[in-house]
Design an enzyme around this catalytic site. Structure first.
Site, mmCIF file in Angstrom:
data_model
loop_
_atom_site.group_PDB
_atom_site.id
_atom_site.type_symbol
_atom_site.label_atom_id
_atom_site.label_comp_id
_atom_site.label_asym_id
_atom_site.label_seq_id
_atom_site.Cartn_x
_atom_site.Cartn_y
_atom_site.Cartn_z
ATOM 1 C CB CYS A 103 42.885 48.331 42.544
ATOM 2 S SG CYS A 103 43.756 49.729 42.936
ATOM 3 C CB SER A 104 38.714 49.932 40.960
ATOM 4 O OG SER A 104 38.671 50.071 42.245
ATOM 5 C CB CYS A 105 42.873 54.233 41.399
ATOM 6 S SG CYS A 105 43.794 53.387 42.688
ATOM 7 C CB CYS A 128 42.952 51.815 38.344
ATOM 8 S SG CYS A 128 44.186 51.216 39.409
HETATM 9 FE FE FE Z 1 43.292 51.545 41.793
#
Ligand code: FE
Length: 195
Positions: free
Chosen positions: A106-108, A103
């Site tokens: 961000c950190s999906c 991602c």
């Molecule tokens: Fe994300």
């Protein structure tokens, strides 16, 4: 990727802890409720769920087709706890194609099938470099992808989460689904490890 493993407590984690203490102090949240969420994501929702999905896809071609066609619906057959609000797309590794997930924003991450993301997944270095120089980053993870193989990098978002269906180890034709699931690793389902 050792440089991603040792982080001092980040601003974010300090902030999260401060907010948690404040909410508990104000009586808005109980420590038990926080523990329950952590247990939920560590023990009941985690890569073992994704591993079961992968093992079934290896054993059952009809399921595999459903999984690659509509991951969200196919995974519903397992009745995992933890919810599946986002769209899940499963991408298949083959002798010709290797897939890896990131991602960049961000950190999906596909929580319902993989649990909590590893620290390095949230690291800005991984997020930018895996797009620019995927072969080099994968080599740092110990995965050599030959230049003749196509490498696809999938950028997750709040709407779409990706999971990699790794190639089945060649010696496992007669292995049971349950035993196969035990061999599937989280990193293989992100695409930074082979089995
Ligand atoms: Fe994300």
């Amino acid at each position: 990727m050792s440089e991603h493993e040792n982080h001092p407590a980040s601003q974010q984690s300090i902030r999260a802890e401060a907010i948690e203490s404040l909410l508990i102090e104000k009586g808005l949240l109980s420590e038990d409720a926080v523990d329950e969420v952590i247990v939920q994501y560590n023990e009941r929702v985690g890569p073992m769920n994704g591993a079961k999905v992968v093992a079934r896809a290896w054993k059952d071609p009809a399921f595999k087709l459903r999984l690659l066609t509509d991951g969200t619906r196919a995974v519903e057959e397992f009745e995992f706890t933890g919810g599946q609000v986002e769209k899940l797309v499963v991408v298949e590794n083959t002798p010709a194609v290797h897939n890896v997930v990131v991602c960049t924003l961000c950190s999906c991450y596909p929580w319902a099938v993989l649990g909590l993301p590893p620290k390095w997944y949230k690291d800005p270095a991984y997020r930018s470099r895996i797009v620019r120089e995927p072969r080099r980053v994968l080599a740092e993870f110990g995965v050599q992808i030959s230049s003749s193989k196509e490498l696809r990098v999938w950028d997750s978002s709040a709407e779409i989460r990706y999971m990699v269906l790794p190639e089945m180890p060649s010696d496992s034709e007669s292995t049971s689904e349950e035993e196969l699931a035990a061999r599937v690793t989280r990193d293989a389902m992100i695409g930074v490890a082979l089995l």
